[in-house]
Design an enzyme around this catalytic site. Structure first.
Site, PDB file in Angstrom:
ATOM      1  N   TYR A 242       6.852 115.110  20.919  1.00  0.00           N
ATOM      2  CA  TYR A 242       7.456 114.516  22.109  1.00  0.00           C
ATOM      3  C   TYR A 242       8.978 114.584  22.012  1.00  0.00           C
ATOM      4  O   TYR A 242       9.546 114.488  20.919  1.00  0.00           O
ATOM      5  CB  TYR A 242       7.064 113.043  22.245  1.00  0.00           C
ATOM      6  CG  TYR A 242       5.638 112.788  22.633  1.00  0.00           C
ATOM      7  CD1 TYR A 242       5.284 112.625  23.973  1.00  0.00           C
ATOM      8  CD2 TYR A 242       4.642 112.677  21.674  1.00  0.00           C
ATOM      9  CE1 TYR A 242       3.978 112.360  24.344  1.00  0.00           C
ATOM     10  CE2 TYR A 242       3.328 112.420  22.027  1.00  0.00           C
ATOM     11  CZ  TYR A 242       3.002 112.272  23.362  1.00  0.00           C
ATOM     12  OH  TYR A 242       1.700 112.004  23.714  1.00  0.00           O
TER      13      TYR A 242
ATOM     14  N   TYR B 266      -1.187 116.519  17.518  1.00  0.00           N
ATOM     15  CA  TYR B 266      -0.154 116.012  16.612  1.00  0.00           C
ATOM     16  C   TYR B 266      -0.735 114.954  15.689  1.00  0.00           C
ATOM     17  O   TYR B 266      -1.718 114.283  16.012  1.00  0.00           O
ATOM     18  CB  TYR B 266       1.041 115.461  17.393  1.00  0.00           C
ATOM     19  CG  TYR B 266       0.754 114.316  18.330  1.00  0.00           C
ATOM     20  CD1 TYR B 266       0.563 113.004  17.870  1.00  0.00           C
ATOM     21  CD2 TYR B 266       0.700 114.529  19.705  1.00  0.00           C
ATOM     22  CE1 TYR B 266       0.327 111.959  18.736  1.00  0.00           C
ATOM     23  CE2 TYR B 266       0.457 113.478  20.585  1.00  0.00           C
ATOM     24  CZ  TYR B 266       0.272 112.201  20.086  1.00  0.00           C
ATOM     25  OH  TYR B 266       0.031 111.160  20.954  1.00  0.00           O
TER      26      TYR B 266
ATOM     27  N   ARG C  13      -4.333 113.562  16.865  1.00  0.00           N
ATOM     28  CA  ARG C  13      -4.724 113.329  18.249  1.00  0.00           C
ATOM     29  C   ARG C  13      -5.071 114.645  18.914  1.00  0.00           C
ATOM     30  O   ARG C  13      -4.355 115.635  18.779  1.00  0.00           O
ATOM     31  CB  ARG C  13      -3.586 112.677  19.040  1.00  0.00           C
ATOM     32  CG  ARG C  13      -3.155 111.326  18.586  1.00  0.00           C
ATOM     33  CD  ARG C  13      -3.717 110.142  19.350  1.00  0.00           C
ATOM     34  NE  ARG C  13      -4.839 110.331  20.218  1.00  0.00           N
ATOM     35  CZ  ARG C  13      -4.822 110.167  21.551  1.00  0.00           C
ATOM     36  NH1 ARG C  13      -3.706 109.827  22.156  1.00  0.00           N
ATOM     37  NH2 ARG C  13      -5.919 110.310  22.273  1.00  0.00           N
TER      38      ARG C  13
ATOM     39  N   HIS D  77      -3.523 116.233  24.814  1.00  0.00           N
ATOM     40  CA  HIS D  77      -3.741 115.380  25.976  1.00  0.00           C
ATOM     41  C   HIS D  77      -2.459 115.256  26.786  1.00  0.00           C
ATOM     42  O   HIS D  77      -1.362 115.511  26.292  1.00  0.00           O
ATOM     43  CB  HIS D  77      -4.211 113.978  25.560  1.00  0.00           C
ATOM     44  CG  HIS D  77      -3.239 113.259  24.673  1.00  0.00           C
ATOM     45  ND1 HIS D  77      -3.154 113.476  23.321  1.00  0.00           N
ATOM     46  CD2 HIS D  77      -2.282 112.332  24.952  1.00  0.00           C
ATOM     47  CE1 HIS D  77      -2.201 112.720  22.796  1.00  0.00           C
ATOM     48  NE2 HIS D  77      -1.653 112.020  23.773  1.00  0.00           N
TER      49      HIS D  77
ATOM     50  N   HIS E 274      -0.624 112.316  29.312  1.00  0.00           N
ATOM     51  CA  HIS E 274      -0.646 110.951  29.822  1.00  0.00           C
ATOM     52  C   HIS E 274      -0.398 110.977  31.332  1.00  0.00           C
ATOM     53  O   HIS E 274       0.504 111.675  31.805  1.00  0.00           O
ATOM     54  CB  HIS E 274       0.442 110.102  29.154  1.00  0.00           C
ATOM     55  CG  HIS E 274       0.278 109.963  27.675  1.00  0.00           C
ATOM     56  ND1 HIS E 274      -0.396 108.911  27.083  1.00  0.00           N
ATOM     57  CD2 HIS E 274       0.713 110.746  26.653  1.00  0.00           C
ATOM     58  CE1 HIS E 274      -0.370 109.047  25.770  1.00  0.00           C
ATOM     59  NE2 HIS E 274       0.296 110.158  25.482  1.00  0.00           N
TER      60      HIS E 274
END
Length: 274
Positions: A143, A182, A192, A195, A197
Site C-alpha cells: 500500500y 501481502y 492476505r 483483494h 477494499h
C-alpha cells in the site's frame, strides 16, 4: 478521498509470545466453521455478519467495538445534523478518479484490470448516485501508506485509491491493476489473498459500509482468517468477483464483475460496526 487503511498488523515486541502457526490458525478456522455448520443444521439463527471478535483474526481482539452504538438525538443536539450531511456530488467526482492507472505521469506496473458491477438493494433495484470508493495494494502487494513497511517495491505511478458514482442502473466501474498478496502479522507466515477494499456511502456519511472484493481461484483463500470469518459458504462466495471475458478490453485490461447487495438475506458481507 479515503486513504488506504492500516494493514491490521499486530505489533510484535521482544517480550511478546510467539505468533501462532498457520496450522494452528487453520485448525481454529475449521473448528469454528464446523460449529457454525452444526448450529445451522440444528436450526440456529443466521448470524448475518461475522463475529467481531473472530479468534483466528488475532488483531480484531483488541480493537473491535464492545459497546452498543451511541444513539444521537438530532433534536437535542442541533449540530448532529452534520453527521447526516450529503456525500460528494457529481461536481466532485471526475472520470479520472475511477481510472487508477491514469492518476500519475506514467503507467503503473502490473496486470491492468477493469472491475465493474451493480449496487442493488434487497429487492434487486439499482442504487443510483451511490458514492463508491476503493483502495488497494499495488501489484507487488504494498500500500502507498506510511504504516506499510512490507519490503516490496512502491510504484511511483500508482497510489491505489479511486472513486466513482453509480449510474442510473446502479453500475460502477474502475480501471486499476490487480493487487498482489501481502504478508501480515496475524500469525506466522500469514498472507492476505489479493483483494480490493470497497466503501459505499449511501446518502450520508453515517451510512457508510465497507467490504472487500476477492479474485476467483486464489490459493490463499483457505488460509485467510478474515475471509474465513464469513462462515456461511454462500455469503463467502458473494465476496469473490467473477471473471467476465465480455468485460475485458482488447489489448488493454481483463474484466471482472462484482455485484453488491446492500441489505437483505443476500446482502454482501460488510465490516459495519468494526
Amino acid at each position: 478521498m479515503t486513504h488506504p487503511a492500516p494493514l491490521g498488523a499486530v505489533p510484535v515486541s521482544p517480550t511478546a509470545p510467539p505468533l501462532a502457526t498457520q496450522a494452528a490458525i487453520s485448525r481454529e478456522i475449521a473448528a469454528l466453521r464446523a460449529a457454525a455448520d452444526a448450529d445451522g443444521a440444528a436450526g440456529g439463527p443466521d448470524p448475518g455478519q461475522p463475529a467481531r471478535d473472530y479468534p483466528p483474526y488475532r488483531s480484531s481482539t483488541p480493537r473491535h467495538p464492545r459497546q452498543p452504538p451511541v444513539a444521537i438525538d438530532a433534536l437535542a443536539d442541533p449540530e448532529a445534523v452534520e453527521l447526516s450531511g450529503p456525500v460528494f456530488g457529481v461536481t466532485d467526482v471526475t472520470a479520472l478518479d475511477a481510472d487508477l492507472t491514469r492518476q500519475h505521469t506514467g503507467e503503473p506496473l502490473g496486470e491492468r484490470i477493469t472491475v465493474t458491477g451493480r449496487v442493488l438493494d434487497r429487492t434487486g433495484r439499482p442504487v443510483r448516485g451511490q458514492l463508491v470508493e476503493i483502495w488497494q495494494a499495488n501489484a507487488s502487494g504494498r500500500y502507498a501508506h506510511q504504516r506499510d513497511q512490507h519490503p516490496a517495491p512502491l510504484d511511483p505511478h500508482f497510489t491505489g485509491v479511486g472513486r466513482c458514482l453509480t449510474d442510473d442502473d446502479g453500475r460502477y466501474a474502475f480501471t486499476t491493476v490487480k493487487p498482489g498478496a501481502y504478508p501480515w502479522r496475524n500469525h506466522d507466515n500469514a498472507w492476505r489473498p489479493a483483494h480490493i477494499h470497497f466503501s459505499f456511502f449511501g446518502s450520508a456519511f453515517t451510512q457508510r459500509l465497507v467490504t472487500q472484493m476477492y479474485f476467483p481461484g486464489d490459493p490463499l483463500f483457505p488460509y485467510d482468517p478474515i475471509l474465513a470469518s464469513v462462515t456461511d459458504p454462500a455469503a463467502r462466495a458473494r465476496l469473490v468477483a467473477v471473471y467476465d471475458h465480455g468485460l475485458s478490453r482488447p489489448e488493454h485490461s481483463l474484466g471482472y464483475r462484482w455485484d453488491v447487495v446492500l441489505d437483505g438475506p443476500s446482502a454482501t458481507w460488510t465490516e459495519e460496526g468494526r
